[in-house]
Design an enzyme around this catalytic site. Structure first.
Site, PDB file in Angstrom:
ATOM      1  N   SER A 103     -44.810  49.988 -38.990  1.00 33.87           N
ATOM      2  CA  SER A 103     -43.414  50.339 -38.746  1.00 33.87           C
ATOM      3  C   SER A 103     -42.959  49.879 -37.357  1.00 33.87           C
ATOM      4  CB  SER A 103     -43.238  51.847 -38.923  1.00 33.87           C
ATOM      5  OG  SER A 103     -41.888  52.216 -38.890  1.00 33.87           O
ATOM      6  N   ASP A 246     -36.193  48.455 -37.697  1.00 28.00           N
ATOM      7  CA  ASP A 246     -37.507  48.442 -37.081  1.00 28.00           C
ATOM      8  C   ASP A 246     -38.387  47.449 -37.839  1.00 28.00           C
ATOM      9  OD1 ASP A 246     -37.533  49.998 -39.360  1.00 28.00           O
ATOM     10  OD2 ASP A 246     -39.023  51.395 -38.625  1.00 28.00           O
ATOM     11  N   ASP A 248     -40.605  47.476 -40.180  1.00 30.95           N
ATOM     12  CA  ASP A 248     -40.714  47.468 -41.649  1.00 30.95           C
ATOM     13  C   ASP A 248     -39.389  47.804 -42.321  1.00 30.95           C
ATOM     14  OD1 ASP A 248     -40.662  50.195 -41.056  1.00 30.95           O
ATOM     15  OD2 ASP A 248     -42.077  50.722 -42.637  1.00 30.95           O
ATOM     16  N   ASP A 250     -37.414  50.367 -42.584  1.00 39.57           N
ATOM     17  CA  ASP A 250     -37.099  51.601 -43.308  1.00 39.57           C
ATOM     18  C   ASP A 250     -36.121  52.473 -42.520  1.00 39.57           C
ATOM     19  OD1 ASP A 250     -38.803  52.526 -41.334  1.00 39.57           O
ATOM     20  OD2 ASP A 250     -40.107  53.664 -42.683  1.00 39.57           O
TER      21      ASP A 250
END
Length: 452
Positions: A103, A246, A248, A250
């Site tokens: 992440s 960010d 990833d 999400d």
């Protein structure tokens, strides 16, 4: 041994703590657990995606090997956002999904998280079963099926994965984004290609920055944890807004045309009121965590919307959303979940919905965010020797009670022990920064004395 799974999968320094050997065992153990609920006449399948950090290539190979070695077909979808893996797990009808990402963490870290069939995050009980299947401190005690011949799993590349996800995103909004100019900070992450394309598909003019991942630069001084460059770019290009993801993708935070940050609380306020106006906010409830600013509580109360609060962590928001069948939830950090469209936080989807609200109302992001006034907040991390002593301390309880009486309806106090460190976090919100600061300092002194 200490629990392997943290608040969001298994994370660690890649190739030191999170090794390919561990990744292989973890994938094989997950295969054993998920095979228990899969159809016996069909070979199990798992979707495997990753973010672009260099170690992801190594860990992806190990995960796919661990799956194939236990008779599971790995559907490799390449570099995609975490919410894309959740969506594709359901869309391909796979038994489970695996995302390799840390992440917003720095590049040397990496992580492995799982989704059940349907694309939902796992609860603690399933994670504990996976960990037990790994054999604990004695890996030789783990018992994995070792099929041979045609029963060995295959590794398949899904060439249509990105297109499927983009089509899914396109269907999420009802109106065109024509006329909107957006700067999107992709954090050199998993959405570097997909997010700009999704915004263009919807009609927006897109200026992408930090969208050139090389495996080493993910999250480096950019993205949702470093907003200054996005703020400058929005002003430079005269854009209507900026969006920050960010590594990833999400999560999503925003910047208005004046360069001011619009955080997850404000984004939730904007989306919740829009859904409520269209009678699409189930029970008129918005789900968020205890860390959301009191300003959100006040704004939602004035809008006739009830706030349901959970412990910190998007998994707890997800649990409450599923429990109540609610329509919207999220965190101040920008994890926003819209269960009618996706099963987990999706930064690109959040950006689309936010811009759709701007297009629908023909109002600027600054105007829309004005529904909420952020109350000054003071957060003090107090290092203590004994967190339990603080929790049981009469002096701490009395100090908090006195502060709450003093603040009244214009403020609040939150004490939260750290889950990983010998810290107690003291958070105070008040009508003025000076009041928040002085009350927080007073309580922190009492906490420090009680925990010493």
């Amino acid at each position: 041994m200490a629990r392997l799974f943290g608040t969001d999968g298994v994370r660690g320094l890649a190739n030191a703590e999170l090794t390919p050997e561990l990744a292989l065992r973890l994938a094989s153990a997950a295969a054993v657990v998920f095979e228990e609920s899969s159809r016996q006449d069909v070979r199990p399948r798992a979707v495997v995606g990753r973010d672009p950090r260099a170690s992801g290539e190594m860990l992806e190979a190990a995960v796919c090997a661990g799956l194939a070695a236990t008779g599971v077909d790995a559907i490799r979808v390449g570099v995609v956002p975490t919410p894309a893996v959740a969506f594709l797990t359901a869309d391909y009808g796979a038994d489970f999904g695996v995302m390799i990402s840390a992440s917003h963490n720095p590049m040397p870290d990496n992580g492995i998280k799982f989704f059940s069939g349907g694309g939902h995050k796992l609860d603690d009980a399933v994670e504990d079963r996976i960990e037990a299947a790994m054999g604990g401190d004695d890996p030789d005690s783990a018992e994995f099926a070792r099929p041979i011949g045609a029963a060995v799993g295959r590794v398949l590349d899904a060439t249509d994965a990105g297109d499927r996800y983009r089509t899914h995103l396109s269907a999420a909004i009802d109106n065109s984004l024509d006329g909107l100019t957006v700067v999107v900070d992709c954090a050199h992450g998993a959405a570097s290609t997909l997010a700009p394309l999704a915004y263009q598909d919807a009609g927006a003019e897109v200026i992408a920055i930090h969208a050139e991942p090389d495996g080493l630069n993910i999250n480096e001084d950019c993205g949702s944890t470093h907003m200054d460059k996005l703020q400058a770019a929005v002003l430079e290009h005269g854009a209507d807004l900026g969006l920050a993801h960010d590594g990833d993708a999400d999560r999503c935070l925003a910047v208005d045309a004046d360069g001011e940050i619009v955080d997850g609380d404000a984004i939730m306020a904007i989306l919740a009121t829009g859904l409520s106006e269209r009678n699409r906010l189930h029970d008129n409830v918005l789900v968020t965590t205890v860390m959301s600013n009191l300003g959100l509580h006040i704004a939602m109360r004035e809008a006739g919307i009830t706030l349901a609060t959970t412990a910190v962590g998007d998994r707890y928001v997800l649990e409450e959303l599923r429990r109540g069948g609610y329509s919207l939830g999220g965190e101040q950090s920008g994890h926003i979940v819209v269960p009618g469209v996706g099963t987990t936080g999706d930064g690109t989807l959040t950006g689309l919905l936010l811009m759709a609200r701007m297009a629908e109302t023909k109002r600027s992001l600054s105007e829309l965010a004005g529904i909420m006034t952020v109350l000054p907040q003071e957060l003090i991390n107090v290092r203590v020797g004994d967190k339990h002593a603080v929790a049981q301390s009469e002096s701490v309880r009395r100090s908090v009670s006195e502060a709450e009486s003093e603040l009244g309806a214009d403020g609040r106090v939150l004490l939260r022990p750290s889950g990983t460190e010998h810290l107690v976090r003291v958070m105070v919100e008040a009508a003025s920064a000076d009041v928040a600061r002085s009350v927080a300092r007073r309580i922190a002194d009492v906490v420090e004395a009680a925990g010493s």
